[in-house]
Design an enzyme around this catalytic site. Structure first.
Site, PDB file in Angstrom:
ATOM      1  CB  SER A 137      -0.814   9.753   3.032  1.00 27.45           C
ATOM      2  OG  SER A 137      -2.015  10.006   3.263  1.00 27.45           O
ATOM      3  CE1 TYR A 150      -1.875   4.930   0.719  1.00 22.41           C
ATOM      4  CE2 TYR A 150      -3.197   6.423   2.267  1.00 22.41           C
ATOM      5  CZ  TYR A 150      -2.502   6.149   1.027  1.00 22.41           C
ATOM      6  OH  TYR A 150      -2.237   7.470   0.231  1.00 22.41           O
TER       7      TYR A 150
HETATM    8  P1  NAI Z   1      -3.419   7.641  -8.786  1.00 22.94           P
HETATM    9  O1  NAI Z   1      -4.016   6.316  -8.619  1.00 22.94           O
HETATM   10  O2  NAI Z   1      -4.143   8.394  -9.666  1.00 22.94           O
HETATM   11  O3  NAI Z   1      -1.893   7.724  -8.946  1.00 22.94           O
HETATM   12  C1  NAI Z   1      -0.954   6.815  -8.438  1.00 22.94           C
HETATM   13  C2  NAI Z   1      -0.256   6.333  -9.540  1.00 22.94           C
HETATM   14  O4  NAI Z   1       0.913   5.305  -9.069  1.00 22.94           O
HETATM   15  C3  NAI Z   1      -0.835   5.560 -10.599  1.00 22.94           C
HETATM   16  O5  NAI Z   1      -0.726   6.036 -11.802  1.00 22.94           O
HETATM   17  C4  NAI Z   1      -0.814   4.119 -10.321  1.00 22.94           C
HETATM   18  O6  NAI Z   1      -0.705   3.284 -11.534  1.00 22.94           O
HETATM   19  C5  NAI Z   1       0.913   4.475 -10.025  1.00 22.94           C
HETATM   20  N1  NAI Z   1       1.454   2.892  -9.356  1.00 22.94           N
HETATM   21  C6  NAI Z   1       0.930   2.348  -8.502  1.00 22.94           C
HETATM   22  N2  NAI Z   1       1.693   1.056  -8.533  1.00 22.94           N
HETATM   23  C7  NAI Z   1       2.773   1.480  -9.304  1.00 22.94           C
HETATM   24  C8  NAI Z   1       3.994   0.776  -8.951  1.00 22.94           C
HETATM   25  N3  NAI Z   1       4.419  -0.470  -8.529  1.00 22.94           N
HETATM   26  N4  NAI Z   1       4.824   1.163 -10.387  1.00 22.94           N
HETATM   27  C9  NAI Z   1       4.661   2.364 -10.850  1.00 22.94           C
HETATM   28  N5  NAI Z   1       3.569   3.189 -10.535  1.00 22.94           N
HETATM   29  C10 NAI Z   1       2.741   2.498  -9.758  1.00 22.94           C
HETATM   30  O7  NAI Z   1      -3.636   8.460  -7.522  1.00 22.94           O
HETATM   31  P2  NAI Z   1      -2.866   9.846  -6.748  1.00 22.94           P
HETATM   32  O8  NAI Z   1      -4.015  10.144  -5.827  1.00 22.94           O
HETATM   33  O9  NAI Z   1      -2.618  10.823  -7.615  1.00 22.94           O
HETATM   34  O10 NAI Z   1      -1.860   9.050  -5.930  1.00 22.94           O
HETATM   35  C11 NAI Z   1      -0.564   9.703  -6.084  1.00 22.94           C
HETATM   36  C12 NAI Z   1       0.239   9.453  -4.499  1.00 22.94           C
HETATM   37  O11 NAI Z   1      -0.567  10.252  -3.554  1.00 22.94           O
HETATM   38  C13 NAI Z   1       0.166   7.834  -3.997  1.00 22.94           C
HETATM   39  O12 NAI Z   1       1.434   7.736  -3.387  1.00 22.94           O
HETATM   40  C14 NAI Z   1      -1.155   8.069  -3.013  1.00 22.94           C
HETATM   41  O13 NAI Z   1      -0.843   6.903  -1.975  1.00 22.94           O
HETATM   42  C15 NAI Z   1      -0.588   9.578  -2.592  1.00 22.94           C
HETATM   43  N6  NAI Z   1      -1.822  10.233  -1.888  1.00 22.94           N
HETATM   44  C16 NAI Z   1      -3.276  10.214  -2.407  1.00 22.94           C
HETATM   45  C17 NAI Z   1      -4.257  10.630  -1.779  1.00 22.94           C
HETATM   46  C18 NAI Z   1      -5.822  10.649  -2.332  1.00 22.94           C
HETATM   47  O14 NAI Z   1      -6.843  10.888  -1.566  1.00 22.94           O
HETATM   48  N7  NAI Z   1      -5.598  10.493  -3.527  1.00 22.94           N
HETATM   49  C19 NAI Z   1      -4.112  11.504  -0.450  1.00 22.94           C
HETATM   50  C20 NAI Z   1      -2.733  11.263   0.184  1.00 22.94           C
HETATM   51  C21 NAI Z   1      -1.850  10.809  -0.647  1.00 22.94           C
END
Ligand code: NAI
Length: 257
Positions: A137, A150
């Protein structure tokens, strides 16, 4: 170039994981979706045109991770690309944050990446090549207020990624970090339930399709680092060159959670 490539994705039932899986399938790759919720995972897999697979997997459980990687290898024979994407955030002042939220964020965002990489790497080494793409991130480079847990977890992901890249330099395995700013995904349902941060950084907010496109391009080009959007990439560079000046200039911009 991605045609026929087997791509294992964590956290693929929503957000950028799910959309990247779709984009990969459109390029002829075979996405293998993993996530905790079998129902959501099935729905995400059903939205994909073309061959794909899915396995329920929680990245905080090593036995889940090992079993899933073995099952994927049994089915496909190899894993060409690993997308470490599972993660979550919780934006709150340190004084209010529980120790539990620090432990779970580190266990998911950082240790989840470590566990899955640990399980996949031996197969990539045996294959003599592969690509590990870690979604860190902007918060992994540029710490911001109300994100102590985070930011620390994503700094850890970046430290791990950069060290691993050096170790694997001559192995044929590329190691990439993806460092996005805010993206419009379900991430914020948990990170920012009252919507204040989302409202304040709306001008910077990227659509998940854009970020998924950038991840797919990084896989095609084997880029080692992706920072986006451009304005945040400039902020990250400024921070690395002149951290105290950047703190002063960017404090107002990012202190909006
Ligand atoms: P999202 O919440 O839609 O996707 C994250 C996914 O990871 C979800 O499907 C969730 O169920 C899954 N997850 C969480 N804990 C888990 C576990 N213990 N085992 C397996 N799966 C698990 O959100 P997004 O934005 O698509 O996030 C994807 C990645 O991007 C994350 O690592 C997040 O930190 C990162 N990110 C997101 C940003 C944002 O602004 N949305 C910005 C920068 C990075």
């Amino acid at each position: 170039m991605l045609k026929g490539k087997i791509v294992l994705i964590s956290g693929a039932s929503s957000g950028i994981g799910a959309i990247t899986a779709k984009r990969l399938a459109e390029r002829g790759a075979v996405p293998v979706l993993t996530g905790r919720n079998a129902e959501k995972l099935r729905a995400a897999a059903e939205a994909i045109a073309g061959p794909c697979g899915y396995y329920p997997m929680d990245v905080t459980r090593m036995e889940d991770v090992s079993r899933t990687v073995e099952a994927a290898i049994d089915s496909y024979g190899r894993i060409d690309i690993l997308l470490n994407n599972a993660g979550f955030g919780l934006f709150e002042p340190f004084a209010d944050a529980s120790i539990e939220s620090f432990v779970t964020m580190m266990d998911t965002n950082y240790m989840g990446t470590v566990r899955l990489t640990k399980a996949v790497l031996p197969y990539m080494l045996k294959q003599g090549g592969g690509h590990i793409v870690n979604v860190a991130s902007m918060a992994g480079k540029l710490a911001t207020p109300k994100s102590t847990a985070y930011s620390a977890s994503k700094h850890a992901v970046l430290g791990f990624t950069n060290a691993l890249r050096m170790e694997l330099k001559d192995s044929g395995i590329t190691v990439t970090s993806v460092n996005p700013g805010p993206i419009r995904t379900p991430f914020f349902d948990q990170a920012d339930p009252n919507g204040t941060y989302v409202k304040n950084v709306n001008w910077l907010m990227m659509e998940p399709e854009y970020v998924a496109g950038a991840i797919v391009r990084a896989m095609e080009r084997r880029a080692e680092e992706v920072n986006l959007p451009r304005v945040a990439a400039a902020g990250m560079r400024l921070y690395q060159l002149l951290p105290r000046t950047a703190d002063r200039l960017l404090r107002g911009m990012f202190n909006r959670k």
